[in-house]
Design a protein around this motif. Structure first.
Motif, PDB file in Angstrom:
ATOM      1  N   ASP A  97      11.811  -2.759   9.552  1.00  0.00           N
ATOM      2  CA  ASP A  97      12.312  -1.869  10.602  1.00  0.00           C
ATOM      3  C   ASP A  97      13.118  -2.647  11.643  1.00  0.00           C
TER       4      ASP A  97
ATOM      5  N   ASN B 120      16.435  -3.283  10.269  1.00  0.00           N
ATOM      6  CA  ASN B 120      17.249  -2.064  10.280  1.00  0.00           C
ATOM      7  C   ASN B 120      17.721  -1.712  11.688  1.00  0.00           C
TER       8      ASN B 120
ATOM      9  N   SER C  61      21.536  -1.306  12.333  1.00  0.00           N
ATOM     10  CA  SER C  61      22.049  -0.046  12.887  1.00  0.00           C
ATOM     11  C   SER C  61      22.874  -0.288  14.139  1.00  0.00           C
TER      12      SER C  61
ATOM     13  N   LYS D 274      24.696   8.494  13.501  1.00  0.00           N
ATOM     14  CA  LYS D 274      23.540   8.215  12.651  1.00  0.00           C
ATOM     15  C   LYS D 274      22.935   6.855  12.972  1.00  0.00           C
ATOM     16  N   ASP D 275      23.783   5.861  13.198  1.00  0.00           N
ATOM     17  CA  ASP D 275      23.280   4.520  13.525  1.00  0.00           C
ATOM     18  C   ASP D 275      22.502   4.521  14.837  1.00  0.00           C
TER      19      ASP D 275
ATOM     20  N   THR E 128      19.206   6.284  14.287  1.00  0.00           N
ATOM     21  CA  THR E 128      18.288   5.442  13.506  1.00  0.00           C
ATOM     22  C   THR E 128      17.679   4.348  14.368  1.00  0.00           C
TER      23      THR E 128
ATOM     24  N   ARG F 253      15.123   5.905  16.766  1.00  0.00           N
ATOM     25  CA  ARG F 253      13.885   6.304  16.078  1.00  0.00           C
ATOM     26  C   ARG F 253      13.027   5.095  15.707  1.00  0.00           C
TER      27      ARG F 253
END
Length: 467
Positions: A96, A99, A103, A131-132, A135, A138
């Motif tokens: 994560d 990511n 992102s 979207k990045d 993401t 989140r």
């Protein structure tokens, strides 16, 4: 003839005064003995008889077998918990964090690409940016829920949550000015990129390093050999063999069923302990070498490609307005060169790690080939821009066909495919390692109790012969 009474009375006899009788001399009270001394004497007295010796031997063997089971269960429970953390907690958190970094870097790249496209930003580029950001937001919430706020990771998460809205605000200002054709939009975009490269990405990198470090700590904890448990098991088996040999020499009986059962139970636990942990250690090492290590290299390579793409775009946005400290070249062009060098080095390392695995090697080879083509097209685009053809350079960078953007997309997609493959490799191997320890703590405890009971029965059978 009467005699007259005597005038002088007879003197009374003197009273004898006797001395007091001496007090009786009491014998000194015996010194009180400690419970330990009394127990030692009883044990010494019992050891002089064969039944007493058998009871002592039986008690020692039972304690050793139970201690072996308890130590084995405790050590393997600790290793099993660490292996489970590798699979279900630390590696997912490390992924994560990677990511989050990806992102954020990709959002910065998309923002620059959209800016270069003109006042009307392409819908797909806008969607990619949104979207990045979604993401990253989140995953930051998820990471915060699984991280101590006082830890280093918690502090990096707090900083990212504070800085991310500032960055998105700068991007929106850049877009608003760009739609109106104002040159101030480029300044806002460059400032947003500066915030991303100097604050957001370093914080995300620290978060990734911290979570990856915690993953390796869990790996180390899971792979430690249960030396103490194995040592106690060997001692317990030695005691059982001694008891059976002693019984054979004194009774000429080959087997004592109770002691044999205790020996078998202890041997099974020892064998299970050694083999089970060896298998788990091997699987975890495989997941670490051919899974996690490859993932780290590929994630780093992907981030380098994203940063290189962002710097390539910003070279056209800034148009030479930002120079290196020595003033000899464009800052974004210099950063692009450094990131591409790191990208190619990372892909070379990824090839070495994927050697022998065709499914993992093919996408890495494709990424390396696309990166080489990207460099060639970038050189042509820079030459076009230097010759004064800005529109031609812009097409060469963000065009739909035969552009550096096309190469970047190929590199990104190939690395993502390789990451997906290595993630599957990691998950399979790590789960196998964790599963190899499943049931061992409970099994060791149960077999140890059965072994102690068998030893007690075997010794009691011998004791019954003396009644």
């Amino acid at each position: 003839m009467a005699h007259p009474p005597t005038t002088s009375a007879e003197a009374p006899a003197p009273v004898q005064t006797s001395a007091p009788a001496p007090a009786p001399v009491l014998a000194p009270a015996p010194a009180r003995r400690s419970a330990w001394s009394e127990g030692t004497d009883r044990l010494r007295a019992a050891a002089t008889t064969e039944p007493g010796r058998l009871r002592i031997i039986g008690a020692v063997i039972a304690v050793l077998v139970v201690a072996f089971g308890a130590v084995a269960a405790f050590e393997i429970s600790d290793r099993s918990a660490a292996a489970d953390d590798v699979v279900s907690r630390s590696q997912p958190l490390s992924a994560d964090a990677a990511n989050i970094y990806r992102s954020l870097a990709d959002a910065d790249t998309a923002a620059a690409s959209g800016f270069l496209a003109g006042a009307i930003e392409p819908a797909d580029v806008q969607a990619r940016y949104d979207k990045d950001i979604a993401t990253a937001s989140r995953l930051l919430v998820k990471a915060a829920a699984n991280t101590d706020s006082s830890s280093d990771s918690g502090q990096q998460i707090a900083q990212l949550n504070e800085w991310l809205p500032r960055y998105t605000g700068l991007i929106e200002r850049a877009r608003a000015n760009n739609r109106q054709g104002l040159p101030l939009g480029g300044a806002y975009l460059r400032y947003a990129n500066q915030q991303m490269t100097t604050q957001l990405l370093p914080a995300a990198e620290k978060l990734y390093d911290a979570e990856t470090g915690r993953l390796y700590e869990d790996y180390d904890s899971a792979e430690i050999w249960p030396y103490f448990g194995i040592a106690v098991g060997v001692i317990a088996l030695g005691g059982l063999f001694y008891a059976q040999r002693r019984s054979y020499l004194r009774t000429n009986r080959v087997f004592n069923h109770g002691l044999v059962a205790a020996t078998v139970a202890s041997a099974v636990v020892l064998l299970w302990l050694g083999v089970g942990h060896a298998v788990a250690r091997s699987d975890l090492a495989t997941s670490r070498t051919h899974g996690q290590e490859s993932l780290k290299v590929l994630n780093d390579a992907r981030i380098n490609s994203l940063k290189a793409r962002a710097n390539e775009n910003l070279t056209l946005v800034a148009r030479g307005a930002v120079l290196t400290k020595d003033g000899t070249q464009d800052q974004y062009e210099a950063d692009y060169g450094g990131e591409m060098k790191s990208l190619l080095a990372g892909l070379t390392q990824a090839k070495g790690l994927a050697k022998g695995d065709k499914a993992g090697l093919d996408p890495v080879n494709l990424a390396a080939t696309s990166a080489d083509i990207w460099q060639g097209r970038h050189t042509k685009a820079r030459r076009t821009d230097d010759n004064g053809d800005y529109d031609g350079a812009l097409t060469a960078v963000i065009g739909a066909k035969n552009s550096t953007g096309e190469c970047f997309d190929q590199v990104d997609a190939a690395i993502q495919k390789a990451i997906d493959h290595e993630q599957k490799q990691f998950t399979t191997a790590a789960q196998d390692g964790r599963d190899a320890l499943t049931g061992l703590p409970i099994g060791a405890a149960v077999l140890a109790v059965l072994g102690a009971a068998g030893a007690a029965v075997g010794i009691s059978r011998r004791l019954s012969e003396y009644r």
